[in-house]
Design an enzyme around this catalytic site. Sequence first.
Site, PDB file in Angstrom:
ATOM      1  N   HIS A 708      12.812   6.692   1.169  1.00  4.78           N
ATOM      2  CA  HIS A 708      12.471   6.971  -0.232  1.00  4.78           C
ATOM      3  C   HIS A 708      13.349   6.188  -1.189  1.00  4.78           C
ATOM      4  CE1 HIS A 708      10.803  10.388   1.999  1.00  4.78           C
ATOM      5  NE2 HIS A 708       9.788  10.148   1.205  1.00  4.78           N
ATOM      6  N   CYS A 740      10.441   7.763   7.657  1.00  2.00           N
ATOM      7  CA  CYS A 740       9.000   7.845   7.366  1.00  2.00           C
ATOM      8  C   CYS A 740       8.445   6.417   7.377  1.00  2.00           C
ATOM      9  CB  CYS A 740       8.797   8.525   6.006  1.00  2.00           C
ATOM     10  SG  CYS A 740       7.087   9.045   5.706  1.00  2.00           S
TER      11      CYS A 740
HETATM   12  N1  GLN Z   1       2.176   6.834   9.824  1.00  2.47           N
HETATM   13  C1  GLN Z   1       2.335   7.067   8.435  1.00  2.47           C
HETATM   14  C2  GLN Z   1       3.073   5.909   7.785  1.00  2.47           C
HETATM   15  O1  GLN Z   1       3.918   5.366   8.414  1.00  2.47           O
HETATM   16  C3  GLN Z   1       3.088   8.350   8.169  1.00  2.47           C
HETATM   17  C4  GLN Z   1       3.258   8.614   6.701  1.00  2.47           C
HETATM   18  C5  GLN Z   1       3.803   9.989   6.365  1.00  2.47           C
HETATM   19  O2  GLN Z   1       4.429  10.634   7.140  1.00  2.47           O
HETATM   20  N2  GLN Z   1       3.573  10.450   5.173  1.00  2.47           N
HETATM   21  O3  GLN Z   1       2.837   5.556   6.659  1.00  2.47           O
HETATM   22 ZN    ZN Z   2       6.697  10.836   6.885  1.00  2.00          ZN
END
Ligand code: GLN
Ligand code: ZN
Length: 772
Positions: A708, A740
């Site tokens: 983030h 993420c």
């Molecule tokens: N596979 C998705 C990505 O990498 C997962 C996104 C998420 O967890 N919001 O964008």
């Molecule tokens: Zn995520």
Amino acid sequence: MPQTTLFPAATIAGYPRIGARRELKRSLERYWAGKIDRATFDSEVSQQVDARISHLKGLGLDGAAAQPADFVPYDQVLTLTCALGAVPQRFGNLVRPDGSLDVDGEFTLARGVDDKAALEMTKWFDTNYHYLVPEIGLYTPIKPVANPWLSQVAAGGKAGRPVLVGPVTYLLGAKPTGDAPAQFNPLDRLDDVLAAFEVFLAQFAAAGVDWVQLDEPGLVRDTWALPRTDVLAAAAKAYDFLGGLSQRPALFVNAPYGDLGSDGREALAGTPIEAIGLDLVAGQVPAAEDLARLEGKTVVAGVVSGRNIWRTDFAAALEKLRQVQAVCPRVAVSTSTSLQHVPHDVAVETAIDPEVRSWLAFADQKIAEVQVLARALADSDSVHEALAENARILETRAKHPGVRRAEVRAATAAVVDGDRTRAPYAERVAAQRVLDLPLLPTTTIGSFPQTAEIRRARAAWRKGEIDDAGYREEIKAEIARVVRLQEDLGLDVLVHGEAERNDMVQYFAEQLEGFATTEHGWVQSYGSRCTRPSILWGDVTRPHPMTVEWSAYAQGLTSKPMKGMLTGPVTIMAWSFVRDDVPRREVADQIGLALRAEIADLEASGIRIIQVDEPAIRELLPLRRAGRAAYLDWSVGAFRLATGGAKTATQIHTHLCYSEFNVVVDAIDHLDADVTSIEASRSKMDILPAVADHGFERGLGPGIWDIHSPRVPKLDEEIGLLEKAVAALDPRQLWVNPDCGLKTRAYPETVATLQNLVAAAKAVRQEIQDQD
Ligand code: GLN
Ligand code: ZN
């Protein structure tokens, strides 16, 4: 007791702020980017506020108190934080001598600056809206330093019912400051907040406001740190106090997002408030004896959903209204929650099949609905036509062939427990050794940065400027680039990068039968950020494979394992508007079966690792403890139905976007994925020792890069986080990955961080080997 005008017969609990054409988003983002100055920003926003007021008047909300004055520039909780001057110490320099902040200060609290972290964001009850969490300690200033609602009330003449987050919910949703004593709860500061509200109310009364709305969704939830009896005692105390003031408008206490419960109603019934709002979509119509307690008060019946986009069933809503009216003659018709969770206007969605579109009601249509229902309640003959038309439309919806497909119902009915069960974990581990992964395998969560070229190519393809084949070539070239990059970086398990996906839910919604997507159906997620949920209206089928072409192509480019990438059933549901005519359990299983078929096709094309993302599993957790077991049963069941057909040798991953202990433990326990990746870098791996104590053997990938933030963590930092993880868990269980997906990041920081990530894994592998 104030001189009260009657509560309006029809109203709404709140209205979207972002604007039908996302005007507020544009103003905010241009202002933050320095493209417009403060004066221009202020004047754009005040035009938007005026336009909103006249728009609502035009839609019939023109009585003095019928129109909510609930505009805020960023977030309703943040606005109250600023009105109270409850600014965390680190932002002390933004505070003016009188304790207030200007709008720049407000944005700084929301977005952070330099090394000062923004207020935390978290989901507002069980919605996809995020609020900014107040930080309240023993000495946090709490004073009525500003009244941002007054200007709206003035703008609308006498019209306008100020909407404030109520004092109890405000404090329940706050977190204690770091320096607060262990036994401190923000609710300990209730008296200070009440004293501030006393001033706000007097200011409203002086401005000629008849009614004020205080939102107390905190009272429908029973999963706070404090026992429910304490929460309800605080509510009773708060409204005894506020109701007892002489300088005040009439008080409407609204309890959206769930059932207030008879204990909650009882707590408020004893206080001198004039109106109480019940969510009769998420909650039930109370029994007659229970309702009788509210005698003398206006019951604002939320019978039109503020959470979904379905046309209201007038007959069912009227039945609820009449049940209330039989006991409490003063009934007003309203929405169950603020309409901030739905898009503005369905009339502009000309690309949706007209039949499906006729079943829908967005915010503006819902405003019409509350008015029809109010008229119907007074005299049903007066709106005979509208009631008949409503019944007709609902009937065509029910009979539509896509709403109920015999083959889909037969397939979900035929599911047996064995379909949701894979071979025992030990057998899977043995079979998956063929993957030949190193200790501490490195991977990413799926998406790579979405480049401007890819966005342009997609836009051109949608407009028909490039054909399918041309678009596919663009995507493949991007996939090839991302695969080469990962090989160069030395990652162990690769991804194709998700370049073809605009959005992780919409991508699937566009390919599955049973979904519609909107062109303009934006809803605010937080600040200027919006999402465009898909509409799940019918039985779900998968006419063709959805991801196989891309994953198989990517696997063909490398000898390393390529992860197939799917969005799980719960997340698809959580981020869509879901049909209200069949139980969610059925919908979830239908999606589960579609994904199960996709997994079989991925396996057949040579994919050996498949990740099924469930970042939203926590969002749908019921606000009441009693509902949680049933929720976990259907949500986990659908995930396991999706993945339960995978071969023993296929490694199933899942991904969650947070690292709350309970959620992680439940996921690892129940979802039965071989590997779970979670967010963990911001919390510095704090939960891992507790997770380890729980005694897990399955794989866990605690994120070591907070995606983030554009900040590139140093190699030492990444090593440090990894060492903490290795100290807590058996290294053989651990995976090394970011928090993420990388979709929102840029390439330079992505490459730099992944280099460090791979180097950190190598360094810690070496440390482990040296110890052996
Ligand atoms: N596979 C998705 C990505 O990498 C997962 C996104 C998420 O967890 N919001 O964008
Ligand atoms: Zn995520």
